[in-house]
Design a protein around this motif. Structure first.
Motif, PDB file in Angstrom:
ATOM      1  N   ILE A  39      13.379 -48.057 -23.440  1.00 29.74           N
ATOM      2  CA  ILE A  39      12.147 -47.891 -24.228  1.00 29.74           C
ATOM      3  C   ILE A  39      12.423 -47.006 -25.440  1.00 29.74           C
ATOM      4  O   ILE A  39      11.998 -47.311 -26.554  1.00 29.74           O
ATOM      5  CB  ILE A  39      11.014 -47.311 -23.361  1.00 29.74           C
ATOM      6  N   TYR A  40      13.123 -45.898 -25.238  1.00 34.34           N
ATOM      7  CA  TYR A  40      13.458 -45.006 -26.351  1.00 34.34           C
ATOM      8  C   TYR A  40      14.205 -45.761 -27.451  1.00 34.34           C
ATOM      9  O   TYR A  40      13.962 -45.561 -28.637  1.00 34.34           O
ATOM     10  CB  TYR A  40      14.321 -43.843 -25.875  1.00 34.34           C
ATOM     11  N   LYS A  41      15.154 -46.621 -27.063  1.00 36.17           N
ATOM     12  CA  LYS A  41      15.981 -47.341 -28.032  1.00 36.17           C
ATOM     13  C   LYS A  41      15.162 -48.250 -28.940  1.00 36.17           C
ATOM     14  O   LYS A  41      15.608 -48.593 -30.026  1.00 36.17           O
ATOM     15  CB  LYS A  41      17.042 -48.171 -27.315  1.00 36.17           C
ATOM     16  N   ARG A  42      13.978 -48.629 -28.521  1.00 37.69           N
ATOM     17  CA  ARG A  42      13.143 -49.506 -29.344  1.00 37.69           C
ATOM     18  C   ARG A  42      12.723 -48.843 -30.649  1.00 37.69           C
ATOM     19  O   ARG A  42      12.514 -49.522 -31.649  1.00 37.69           O
ATOM     20  CB  ARG A  42      11.892 -49.927 -28.578  1.00 37.69           C
ATOM     21  N   GLU A  43      12.559 -47.506 -30.630  1.00 35.59           N
ATOM     22  CA  GLU A  43      12.022 -46.831 -31.811  1.00 35.59           C
ATOM     23  C   GLU A  43      12.772 -45.565 -32.215  1.00 35.59           C
ATOM     24  O   GLU A  43      12.402 -44.929 -33.194  1.00 35.59           O
ATOM     25  CB  GLU A  43      10.545 -46.479 -31.580  1.00 35.59           C
ATOM     26  N   ARG A  44      13.803 -45.201 -31.473  1.00 39.00           N
ATOM     27  CA  ARG A  44      14.490 -43.941 -31.765  1.00 39.00           C
ATOM     28  C   ARG A  44      15.980 -44.186 -31.945  1.00 39.00           C
ATOM     29  O   ARG A  44      16.553 -45.108 -31.378  1.00 39.00           O
ATOM     30  CB  ARG A  44      14.264 -42.952 -30.619  1.00 39.00           C
TER      31      ARG A  44
END
Length: 71
Positions: A39-44
């Protein structure tokens, strides 16, 4: 309900479902960590994720102040 209370409820339900399926809490925790990072990799950025994980790792002891806090 706060997002933290919601997360706690979701994890408690997940632990119960994992037990019923024959998995332990540590197995579930590892799988959840992988999903959180996805999930983090989607926007960070990877550097931002690594920085947050490093901060959490350095502050695992709940009895000590965060590293950036002054006495």
């Amino acid at each position: 309900m706060s997002v933290y209370a919601l997360a706690k409820t979701v994890v408690e339900q997940g632990v119960e479902q994992a037990r019923e399926a024959g998995y332990g809490e540590q197995d579930l925790a590892r799988a959840l960590m992988n999903e959180v990072i996805a999930i983090y990799k989607r926007e960070r950025s990877l550097a931002d994720i690594a920085h947050e994980l490093q901060f959490l790792a350095e502050n695992l002891d709940e009895d000590q102040d965060y590293a950036f806090m002054r006495p």
